[in-house]
Design a protein around this motif. Structure first.
Motif, PDB file in Angstrom:
ATOM      1  N   THR A 100       0.761  -1.117  -0.019  1.00 35.04           N
ATOM      2  CA  THR A 100       0.038   0.213  -0.070  1.00 35.04           C
ATOM      3  C   THR A 100       0.687   1.413  -0.078  1.00 35.04           C
ATOM      4  OG1 THR A 100      -1.806  -1.261   1.358  1.00 35.04           O
ATOM      5  CG2 THR A 100      -1.819   1.102   1.187  1.00 35.04           C
ATOM      6  N   LEU A 101       1.874   1.353   1.053  1.00 34.98           N
ATOM      7  CA  LEU A 101       2.719   2.705   0.973  1.00 34.98           C
ATOM      8  C   LEU A 101       3.441   2.818  -0.371  1.00 34.98           C
ATOM      9  CD1 LEU A 101       3.861   2.362   4.645  1.00 34.98           C
ATOM     10  CD2 LEU A 101       2.152   3.644   3.832  1.00 34.98           C
ATOM     11  N   LEU A 102       4.054   1.654  -1.102  1.00 34.02           N
ATOM     12  CA  LEU A 102       4.959   2.010  -2.175  1.00 34.02           C
ATOM     13  C   LEU A 102       3.866   2.374  -3.310  1.00 34.02           C
ATOM     14  CD1 LEU A 102       7.148  -1.264  -1.993  1.00 34.02           C
ATOM     15  CD2 LEU A 102       7.929   1.100  -1.882  1.00 34.02           C
ATOM     16  N   VAL A 103       2.873   1.744  -3.421  1.00 33.99           N
ATOM     17  CA  VAL A 103       1.924   1.957  -4.427  1.00 33.99           C
ATOM     18  C   VAL A 103       1.356   3.659  -4.357  1.00 33.99           C
ATOM     19  CG1 VAL A 103      -0.394   1.747  -5.245  1.00 33.99           C
ATOM     20  CG2 VAL A 103       0.903  -0.041  -5.214  1.00 33.99           C
ATOM     21  N   VAL A 104       1.179   4.070  -2.847  1.00 39.06           N
ATOM     22  CA  VAL A 104       0.816   5.440  -2.698  1.00 39.06           C
ATOM     23  C   VAL A 104       2.040   6.284  -3.054  1.00 39.06           C
ATOM     24  CG1 VAL A 104       0.088   7.088  -1.063  1.00 39.06           C
ATOM     25  CG2 VAL A 104      -1.104   4.870  -1.236  1.00 39.06           C
ATOM     26  N   LEU A 105       3.070   6.007  -2.633  1.00 36.13           N
ATOM     27  CA  LEU A 105       4.076   6.993  -2.837  1.00 36.13           C
ATOM     28  C   LEU A 105       4.636   7.142  -4.267  1.00 36.13           C
ATOM     29  CD1 LEU A 105       6.420   8.723  -1.391  1.00 36.13           C
ATOM     30  CD2 LEU A 105       7.469   6.768  -1.181  1.00 36.13           C
ATOM     31  N   ILE A 106       4.843   5.848  -4.907  1.00 36.65           N
ATOM     32  CA  ILE A 106       5.174   5.897  -6.251  1.00 36.65           C
ATOM     33  C   ILE A 106       4.148   6.556  -7.202  1.00 36.65           C
ATOM     34  CG2 ILE A 106       6.103   4.469  -8.292  1.00 36.65           C
ATOM     35  CD1 ILE A 106       7.164   2.470  -6.157  1.00 36.65           C
ATOM     36  N   GLY A 107       3.089   6.147  -6.951  1.00 33.96           N
ATOM     37  CA  GLY A 107       1.917   6.698  -7.647  1.00 33.96           C
ATOM     38  C   GLY A 107       1.863   7.942  -7.435  1.00 33.96           C
ATOM     39  N   ALA A 108       2.020   8.797  -6.509  1.00 35.91           N
ATOM     40  CA  ALA A 108       1.963  10.163  -6.201  1.00 35.91           C
ATOM     41  C   ALA A 108       3.075  10.857  -7.047  1.00 35.91           C
ATOM     42  CB  ALA A 108       1.988  10.413  -4.692  1.00 35.91           C
ATOM     43  N   MET A 109       4.185  10.367  -6.714  1.00 35.75           N
ATOM     44  CA  MET A 109       5.481  10.854  -7.578  1.00 35.75           C
ATOM     45  C   MET A 109       5.200  10.882  -8.960  1.00 35.75           C
ATOM     46  SD  MET A 109       8.752  10.051  -5.225  1.00 35.75           S
ATOM     47  CE  MET A 109       8.520   8.426  -5.244  1.00 35.75           C
ATOM     48  N   ALA A 110       4.821   9.652  -9.548  1.00 33.41           N
ATOM     49  CA  ALA A 110       4.541   9.600 -11.115  1.00 33.41           C
ATOM     50  C   ALA A 110       3.352  10.463 -11.387  1.00 33.41           C
ATOM     51  CB  ALA A 110       4.230   8.174 -11.500  1.00 33.41           C
ATOM     52  N   GLY A 111       2.333  10.299 -10.785  1.00 31.14           N
ATOM     53  CA  GLY A 111       1.117  11.168 -10.860  1.00 31.14           C
ATOM     54  C   GLY A 111       1.406  12.997 -11.069  1.00 31.14           C
ATOM     55  N   TYR A 112       2.573  13.216 -10.049  1.00 29.10           N
ATOM     56  CA  TYR A 112       2.910  14.799 -10.196  1.00 29.10           C
ATOM     57  C   TYR A 112       3.770  14.827 -11.305  1.00 29.10           C
ATOM     58  CZ  TYR A 112       5.548  18.794  -9.075  1.00 29.10           C
ATOM     59  OH  TYR A 112       6.081  20.149  -9.040  1.00 29.10           O
ATOM     60  N   ALA A 113       4.515  14.050 -11.716  1.00 28.87           N
ATOM     61  CA  ALA A 113       5.304  14.133 -12.893  1.00 28.87           C
ATOM     62  C   ALA A 113       4.528  14.272 -14.134  1.00 28.87           C
ATOM     63  CB  ALA A 113       6.167  13.008 -12.987  1.00 28.87           C
ATOM     64  N   PHE A 114       3.571  13.336 -14.322  1.00 26.47           N
ATOM     65  CA  PHE A 114       2.817  13.102 -15.590  1.00 26.47           C
ATOM     66  C   PHE A 114       1.925  14.515 -15.814  1.00 26.47           C
ATOM     67  CE2 PHE A 114       3.326   8.731 -15.658  1.00 26.47           C
ATOM     68  CZ  PHE A 114       3.836   8.770 -17.136  1.00 26.47           C
ATOM     69  N   ALA A 115       1.551  15.267 -14.437  1.00 30.33           N
ATOM     70  CA  ALA A 115       0.570  16.489 -14.211  1.00 30.33           C
ATOM     71  C   ALA A 115       1.295  17.627 -14.770  1.00 30.33           C
ATOM     72  CB  ALA A 115      -0.297  16.257 -13.026  1.00 30.33           C
ATOM     73  N   TRP A 116       2.466  17.900 -14.090  1.00 24.28           N
ATOM     74  CA  TRP A 116       3.154  18.987 -14.064  1.00 24.28           C
ATOM     75  C   TRP A 116       4.733  19.252 -14.344  1.00 24.28           C
ATOM     76  CZ3 TRP A 116       0.024  22.947 -13.915  1.00 24.28           C
ATOM     77  CH2 TRP A 116      -1.284  22.781 -13.055  1.00 24.28           C
ATOM     78  N   MET A 117       5.240  18.114 -14.724  1.00 22.77           N
ATOM     79  CA  MET A 117       6.497  18.056 -15.436  1.00 22.77           C
ATOM     80  C   MET A 117       6.716  17.633 -16.798  1.00 22.77           C
ATOM     81  SD  MET A 117       8.396  16.016 -12.219  1.00 22.77           S
ATOM     82  CE  MET A 117      10.097  16.606 -12.927  1.00 22.77           C
ATOM     83  N   ASP A 118       7.347  18.462 -17.643  1.00 26.19           N
ATOM     84  CA  ASP A 118       7.391  18.461 -19.023  1.00 26.19           C
ATOM     85  C   ASP A 118       8.528  17.441 -19.443  1.00 26.19           C
ATOM     86  OD1 ASP A 118       5.367  20.002 -19.548  1.00 26.19           O
ATOM     87  OD2 ASP A 118       6.688  21.752 -19.448  1.00 26.19           O
ATOM     88  N   PHE A 119       8.579  16.428 -20.112  1.00 26.76           N
ATOM     89  CA  PHE A 119       9.567  15.421 -20.484  1.00 26.76           C
ATOM     90  C   PHE A 119       9.175  14.901 -21.716  1.00 26.76           C
ATOM     91  CE2 PHE A 119       7.141  13.058 -17.231  1.00 26.76           C
ATOM     92  CZ  PHE A 119       6.511  12.243 -18.157  1.00 26.76           C
ATOM     93  N   LYS A 120      10.173  14.372 -22.412  1.00 27.71           N
ATOM     94  CA  LYS A 120       9.851  13.767 -23.769  1.00 27.71           C
ATOM     95  C   LYS A 120       9.008  12.739 -23.779  1.00 27.71           C
ATOM     96  CE  LYS A 120      12.116  12.284 -28.121  1.00 27.71           C
ATOM     97  NZ  LYS A 120      13.401  12.144 -28.779  1.00 27.71           N
ATOM     98  N   GLY A 121       7.835  12.537 -24.444  1.00 29.51           N
ATOM     99  CA  GLY A 121       6.938  11.464 -24.599  1.00 29.51           C
ATOM    100  C   GLY A 121       6.021  11.411 -23.375  1.00 29.51           C
ATOM    101  N   ARG A 122       5.783  12.503 -22.745  1.00 26.80           N
ATOM    102  CA  ARG A 122       4.871  12.412 -21.540  1.00 26.80           C
ATOM    103  C   ARG A 122       3.555  11.886 -21.829  1.00 26.80           C
ATOM    104  NH1 ARG A 122       3.048  17.620 -18.487  1.00 26.80           N
ATOM    105  NH2 ARG A 122       1.790  18.036 -20.389  1.00 26.80           N
ATOM    106  N   ASP A 123       2.805  12.424 -22.791  1.00 29.80           N
ATOM    107  CA  ASP A 123       1.542  11.932 -23.034  1.00 29.80           C
ATOM    108  C   ASP A 123       1.230  10.431 -23.585  1.00 29.80           C
ATOM    109  OD1 ASP A 123       0.683  14.378 -22.482  1.00 29.80           O
ATOM    110  OD2 ASP A 123       0.701  15.181 -24.341  1.00 29.80           O
ATOM    111  N   TRP A 124       2.269  10.159 -24.382  1.00 29.84           N
ATOM    112  CA  TRP A 124       2.486   8.824 -24.694  1.00 29.84           C
ATOM    113  C   TRP A 124       2.845   7.821 -23.759  1.00 29.84           C
ATOM    114  CZ3 TRP A 124       0.679   7.243 -29.089  1.00 29.84           C
ATOM    115  CH2 TRP A 124       0.652   8.436 -30.277  1.00 29.84           C
ATOM    116  N   TRP A 125       3.567   8.163 -22.775  1.00 34.72           N
ATOM    117  CA  TRP A 125       3.839   7.304 -21.678  1.00 34.72           C
ATOM    118  C   TRP A 125       2.530   7.265 -20.800  1.00 34.72           C
ATOM    119  CZ3 TRP A 125       7.420   3.713 -21.357  1.00 34.72           C
ATOM    120  CH2 TRP A 125       8.578   3.934 -21.978  1.00 34.72           C
ATOM    121  N   PHE A 126       1.941   8.295 -20.754  1.00 36.98           N
ATOM    122  CA  PHE A 126       0.619   8.268 -19.819  1.00 36.98           C
ATOM    123  C   PHE A 126      -0.387   7.323 -20.731  1.00 36.98           C
ATOM    124  CE2 PHE A 126      -3.476  10.006 -18.673  1.00 36.98           C
ATOM    125  CZ  PHE A 126      -3.185   9.685 -17.413  1.00 36.98           C
TER     126      PHE A 126
END
Length: 293
Positions: A100-126
């Motif tokens: 539970t803790l790993l899913v919440v922590l990793i999911g939160a960091m990845a969710g923030y990255a997909f929402a507000w960080m610009d990187f190559k292929g972001r939309d395709w990875w999502f």
């Protein structure tokens, strides 16, 4: 035209009257009765867990209301003396909490990255993450069992945890990314102007604002992992099996282990209920926030 408007108003008023009556005391009484009826099996399991195996075999659990002397704590004593059950309960905790803790922590960091960080292929990875939501668990059982066997973690708790984390992350990333994307950009820009980096911004601004969604995700993940039996049957052995598997194996000897089954099943059910009610307010806040957004 006037006649049509009058008819429409009449229909609406009739529907309004029906809705107002349905939302009154009669509906509330009906819902209370449904809730009480739904709780009957839980009550029966609770009462059975405090009855002697002989009484369970000869009469129904409701007999305790006319013979309260049947109530005893011997079944829980037998449960605590059963090493297989107590060890499986600890294994369930060691599996559920990290998963539970790993899913919440990793999911939160990845969710923030997909929402507000610009990187190559972001939309395709999502889109890849979204596509992983439709992958059934059964498809990965044999390939991952073979992989875990090669790297030496098949049958260990870590293998069960990794499987749950892998299949819990797509939903976690999808849910939290959509929630974080609704955070006002001005708020994040103001934090950046004050000198906050991405790490500080994530832990001091994004996580507190996303607490309702994170709590909802944590409850879902906890319930899924705690109640799982399929993954545990495949990836755990006799030393790492959780409570669901241990109880399933006790069923094979039902006549000799009813004094262990009843309290074990009740404990397996009541702990998720306690977790849910403990975080009920955050869960409802997350659901309502998602509905409004």
């Amino acid at each position: 035209m006037t006649t049509l408007d009058t008819t429409v108003r009449a229909k609406r008023s009739l529907a309004s009257r029906v809705a107002s009556r349905a939302s009154g005391g009669v509906l509330q009484i009906f819902l209370i009765l449904v809730a009480l009826f739904w709780l009957v099996p839980t009550l029966g399991l609770l009462v059975s867990s405090f009855r002697d195996p002989t009484d369970i075999a000869t009469s129904g659990w409701w007999k305790v209301f006319t013979a309260p002397g049947q109530l005893t704590a011997k079944s829980y004593q037998s449960l605590l003396e059963n090493d297989a059950i107590t060890q499986s309960l600890l294994n369930t905790v060691w599996i559920t909490v990290p998963a539970t803790l790993l899913v919440v922590l990793i999911g939160a960091m990845a969710g923030y990255a997909f929402a507000w960080m610009d990187f190559k292929g972001r939309d395709w990875w999502f889109l890849v993450v979204v596509a992983l939501l439709v992958v059934p668990v059964q498809i990965a059982l044999i390939p991952l069992a073979d992989l875990f066997g090669k790297i030496g973690i098949f049958g260990d708790i870590i293998g069960v945890v990794l499987f749950h984390v892998g299949f819990g992350l797509p939903f976690a990333i999808f849910l939290l990314r959509n929630f974080f994307a609704e955070i006002p950009r001005e708020l994040l820009e103001a934090a950046r102007l004050d000198g906050a980096g991405e790490t500080r911004l994530f832990f001091t601004v994004v996580l507190p604002l996303g607490a309702p969604a994170i709590a909802s995700l944590g409850i879902f993940q906890f319930l899924w992992v705690w109640n799982d039996m399929l993954v545990a049957l495949v990836f755990s052995d006799s030393e790492s099996q959780p409570l669901t598997v241990a109880l399933q194996q006790q069923v094979r000897q039902f006549g000799n282990n009813i004094d262990v089954l009843a309290p074990g099943a009740f404990i397996s059910m009541v702990i998720p209920l306690v977790v849910f009610f403990a975080f009920q307010r955050q869960f409802v806040s997350g659901v309502m926030a998602g509905a409004v957004k």
